[in-house]
Design an enzyme around this catalytic site. Structure first.
Site, mmCIF file in Angstrom:
data_model
loop_
_atom_site.group_PDB
_atom_site.id
_atom_site.type_symbol
_atom_site.label_atom_id
_atom_site.label_comp_id
_atom_site.label_asym_id
_atom_site.label_seq_id
_atom_site.Cartn_x
_atom_site.Cartn_y
_atom_site.Cartn_z
ATOM 1 N N ARG A 1 -73.968 44.958 -98.292
ATOM 2 C CA ARG A 1 -73.337 45.452 -97.062
ATOM 3 C C ARG A 1 -72.099 46.247 -97.455
ATOM 4 O O ARG A 1 -71.138 45.707 -97.985
ATOM 5 C CB ARG A 1 -72.926 44.284 -96.147
ATOM 6 C CG ARG A 1 -74.100 43.487 -95.594
ATOM 7 C CD ARG A 1 -74.828 44.253 -94.490
ATOM 8 N NE ARG A 1 -75.989 43.527 -93.999
ATOM 9 C CZ ARG A 1 -77.224 43.609 -94.495
ATOM 10 N NH1 ARG A 1 -77.479 44.400 -95.534
ATOM 11 N NH2 ARG A 1 -78.219 42.920 -93.976
ATOM 12 N N ASP B 1 -84.809 39.944 -93.443
ATOM 13 C CA ASP B 1 -84.788 38.478 -93.496
ATOM 14 C C ASP B 1 -86.170 37.910 -93.149
ATOM 15 O O ASP B 1 -86.651 36.962 -93.780
ATOM 16 C CB ASP B 1 -83.748 37.912 -92.524
ATOM 17 C CG ASP B 1 -82.369 38.515 -92.740
ATOM 18 O OD1 ASP B 1 -82.075 38.930 -93.872
ATOM 19 O OD2 ASP B 1 -81.597 38.584 -91.763
ATOM 20 N N GLU C 1 -79.197 34.171 -94.082
ATOM 21 C CA GLU C 1 -79.876 32.946 -94.556
ATOM 22 C C GLU C 1 -80.326 32.101 -93.369
ATOM 23 O O GLU C 1 -81.353 31.409 -93.442
ATOM 24 C CB GLU C 1 -78.963 32.132 -95.476
ATOM 25 C CG GLU C 1 -78.453 32.903 -96.696
ATOM 26 C CD GLU C 1 -77.206 33.712 -96.407
ATOM 27 O OE1 GLU C 1 -76.757 33.747 -95.237
ATOM 28 O OE2 GLU C 1 -76.668 34.322 -97.351
ATOM 29 N N VAL C 2 -79.559 32.146 -92.291
ATOM 30 C CA VAL C 2 -79.947 31.442 -91.061
ATOM 31 C C VAL C 2 -81.252 32.047 -90.521
ATOM 32 O O VAL C 2 -82.173 31.325 -90.120
ATOM 33 C CB VAL C 2 -78.810 31.547 -90.007
ATOM 34 C CG1 VAL C 2 -79.304 31.216 -88.613
ATOM 35 C CG2 VAL C 2 -77.658 30.643 -90.408
ATOM 36 N N TYR D 1 -70.051 38.212 -84.865
ATOM 37 C CA TYR D 1 -70.053 39.673 -84.778
ATOM 38 C C TYR D 1 -70.598 40.112 -83.437
ATOM 39 O O TYR D 1 -71.418 39.435 -82.825
ATOM 40 C CB TYR D 1 -70.757 40.305 -85.973
ATOM 41 C CG TYR D 1 -72.253 40.478 -85.929
ATOM 42 C CD1 TYR D 1 -72.815 41.676 -85.497
ATOM 43 C CD2 TYR D 1 -73.095 39.470 -86.350
ATOM 44 C CE1 TYR D 1 -74.185 41.857 -85.488
ATOM 45 C CE2 TYR D 1 -74.461 39.638 -86.354
ATOM 46 C CZ TYR D 1 -75.006 40.842 -85.912
ATOM 47 O OH TYR D 1 -76.359 41.020 -85.904
ATOM 48 N N GLY E 1 -92.351 50.295 -95.250
ATOM 49 C CA GLY E 1 -93.245 49.323 -95.856
ATOM 50 C C GLY E 1 -92.606 48.611 -97.023
ATOM 51 O O GLY E 1 -91.406 48.729 -97.250
ATOM 52 N N GLY F 1 -82.377 42.026 -88.932
ATOM 53 C CA GLY F 1 -83.106 40.877 -89.470
ATOM 54 C C GLY F 1 -84.506 41.192 -89.962
ATOM 55 O O GLY F 1 -85.252 40.273 -90.320
ATOM 56 N N ASP G 1 -81.561 38.385 -83.773
ATOM 57 C CA ASP G 1 -81.502 38.714 -85.189
ATOM 58 C C ASP G 1 -82.631 38.124 -86.008
ATOM 59 O O ASP G 1 -82.664 38.280 -87.231
ATOM 60 C CB ASP G 1 -80.170 38.211 -85.792
ATOM 61 C CG ASP G 1 -79.006 39.070 -85.345
ATOM 62 O OD1 ASP G 1 -79.191 39.872 -84.422
ATOM 63 O OD2 ASP G 1 -77.921 38.938 -85.933
HETATM 64 N N1 LIG Z 1 -88.976 50.769 -87.508
HETATM 65 C C1 LIG Z 1 -89.808 49.845 -88.026
HETATM 66 N N2 LIG Z 1 -91.102 49.785 -87.616
HETATM 67 C C2 LIG Z 1 -91.951 48.865 -88.105
HETATM 68 N N3 LIG Z 1 -91.615 47.950 -89.032
HETATM 69 C C3 LIG Z 1 -90.337 47.960 -89.487
HETATM 70 C C4 LIG Z 1 -89.366 48.905 -89.013
HETATM 71 N N4 LIG Z 1 -88.196 48.652 -89.642
HETATM 72 C C5 LIG Z 1 -88.432 47.620 -90.477
HETATM 73 N N5 LIG Z 1 -89.704 47.212 -90.382
HETATM 74 C C6 LIG Z 1 -90.357 46.133 -91.161
HETATM 75 O O1 LIG Z 1 -89.350 45.337 -91.754
HETATM 76 C C7 LIG Z 1 -89.392 45.466 -93.174
HETATM 77 C C8 LIG Z 1 -87.995 45.427 -93.727
HETATM 78 O O2 LIG Z 1 -87.288 46.497 -93.171
HETATM 79 P P1 LIG Z 1 -85.985 47.087 -93.884
HETATM 80 O O3 LIG Z 1 -85.385 48.090 -92.964
HETATM 81 O O4 LIG Z 1 -86.336 47.538 -95.264
HETATM 82 O O5 LIG Z 1 -85.095 45.734 -93.984
HETATM 83 P P2 LIG Z 1 -83.531 45.415 -93.905
HETATM 84 O O6 LIG Z 1 -83.379 44.549 -92.685
HETATM 85 O O7 LIG Z 1 -83.237 44.632 -95.157
HETATM 86 O O8 LIG Z 1 -82.806 46.715 -93.831
HETATM 87 C C9 LIG Z 1 -90.142 46.762 -93.426
HETATM 88 O O9 LIG Z 1 -90.742 46.828 -94.717
HETATM 89 C C10 LIG Z 1 -91.174 46.728 -92.297
HETATM 90 O O10 LIG Z 1 -92.239 45.850 -92.593
HETATM 91 MG MG LIG Z 2 -81.923 43.384 -96.271
#
Ligand SMILES: Nc1ncnc2c1ncn2[C@@H]1O[C@H](COP(=O)(O)OP(=O)(O)O)[C@@H](O)[C@H]1O
Ligand SMILES: [Mg+2]
Length: 316
Positions: free
Chosen positions: A171, A259, A39-40, A93, A232, A256, A295
């Site tokens: 998590r 987030d 949330e931060v 952490y 995506g 993050g 983050d």
């Molecule tokens: N390796 C990556 N390369 C480019 N964009 C990324 C990558 N990982 C995450 N993103 C971007 O961040 C968004 C959220 O990533 P995700 O891994 O689903 O989130 P979370 O932090 O909740 O695990 C993706 O839909 C994309 O837009």
């Molecule tokens: Mg997430």
């Protein structure tokens, strides 16, 4: 802060990592510290985009709590309702960004000030004073008090007509052997906008398939489901399904990403942007998050509020 747009509440964490990216904590000599907590991260990114945002949470009367409050205040986030607990610590952490990709996190958050806070510790009227209240499932998983807090706030948001944004953010380490569906149901059922990764969608809604998620909208309060993974994101409303691909970037630290995606999407929503435009902001902020250390999406600036549909920044 006049006319606050978004309020978010949750656990602020101190974050410590080796200064040399890719080195292991046990052999690192120099460390760096900053702050995190989902949330931060959302609050910081929204503030960098120029929105009026408040973050509330309980921190300890300790260096990480003070660093957190100072950082948030310095970035323009309203911290006037932060609770300082003199007898419990700020959660921390330790993070390792692995040389060959991926992360190894070592949390010390059990018994933290945040995990002890109930809604009675907060000014509920303030938390519900924005157009949007943003909550995450992490708070529901950290403790019984946290679960009570977000369940109460989700219910109040619905009663008072405050737009409820929920990022379920399951998590495994916090979930342990408990039932995610049962624990997170109060948030999933109450959300107006629901953010989930594809695996979280399978876990909680039994599908990640956009048309099947679209059919589920009838049985949920949500008007929009935002489902995402590294490749995506997809925004699903009853009327349409919009998709955006993640761009090819050199990932520095993926922490993050989700987030930043939430913050970018909400930024568009607050300005009545089209769903496609909201998604574009979301992706842009997420790309900033993964390509920067720390983050949250450090490089995001207000100019992104004027991003045009083809991804070019319109600096007028
Ligand atoms: N390796 C990556 N390369 C480019 N964009 C990324 C990558 N990982 C995450 N993103 C971007 O961040 C968004 C959220 O990533 P995700 O891994 O689903 O989130 P979370 O932090 O909740 O695990 C993706 O839909 C994309 O837009
Ligand atoms: Mg997430």
């Amino acid at each position: 802060m006049p006319d606050i747009e978004v309020v978010t509440v949750g656990e602020l964490l101190g974050v410590v990592e080796p200064l040399d990216l890719g080195s292991r904590l046990e052999s690192a000599v120099l460390l760096q510290q900053f702050i995190g907590g989902t949330e931060v991260n959302v609050a910081l990114t929204l503030a960098r985009l120029g929105h009026r945002v408040g973050w509330a949470g309980a921190v300890g009367d300790d260096p990480f709590g003070r660093l957190g409050i100072r950082t948030l205040r310095g970035e323009g986030v309203d911290v006037s309702r932060v609770v300082v607990n003199g007898s419990a610590p700020t959660g921390v952490y330790f993070k390792e960004v692995l040389a060959l990709g991926g992360l190894d996190n070592h949390p010390y958050r059990a018994g933290s000030a945040a995990s002890l806070a109930t809604h009675h510790d907060f000014d509920t009227d303030y938390l519900l004073s924005g157009r949007v209240l943003h909550l995450s499932g992490i708070t529901a998983l950290i403790s019984t008090a946290g679960h009570e807090c977000v369940t109460y706030l989700a219910d109040q948001a619905r009663r008072r007509g405050v737009h409820l944004s929920v990022d379920v953010n399951v998590r495994r380490r916090l979930l342990r052997d408990r039932d995610a569906g049962e624990l997170l149901a109060p948030l999933v059922r109450a959300a107006d906008t629901l953010f989930l990764s594809r695996s979280e969608a399978v876990l909680l809604l039994s599908t990640e398939e956009p048309t099947r998620l679209q059919a589920l909208l009838r049985s949920l309060a949500a008007t929009t489901i935002l489902v995402h993974d590294q490749r995506g994101a997809c925004a699903i409303t009853e009327q349409r399904i919009d998709r955006i691909d993640a761009r090819a970037v050199d990932v520095v630290d993926p922490t993050g990403a989700g987030d930043a995606l939430v913050a970018g999407y909400l930024s568009g929503w607050l300005e009545d942007a089209s769903v496609a435009d909201c998604l574009q902001r979301a992706e842009h902020c997420a790309a900033h998050a993964v390509t920067s250390r720390g983050d949250n999406a450090v490089g995001v600036t207000r100019i992104l509020r004027h991003i045009s549909c083809d991804g070019e920044v319109d600096a007028r």
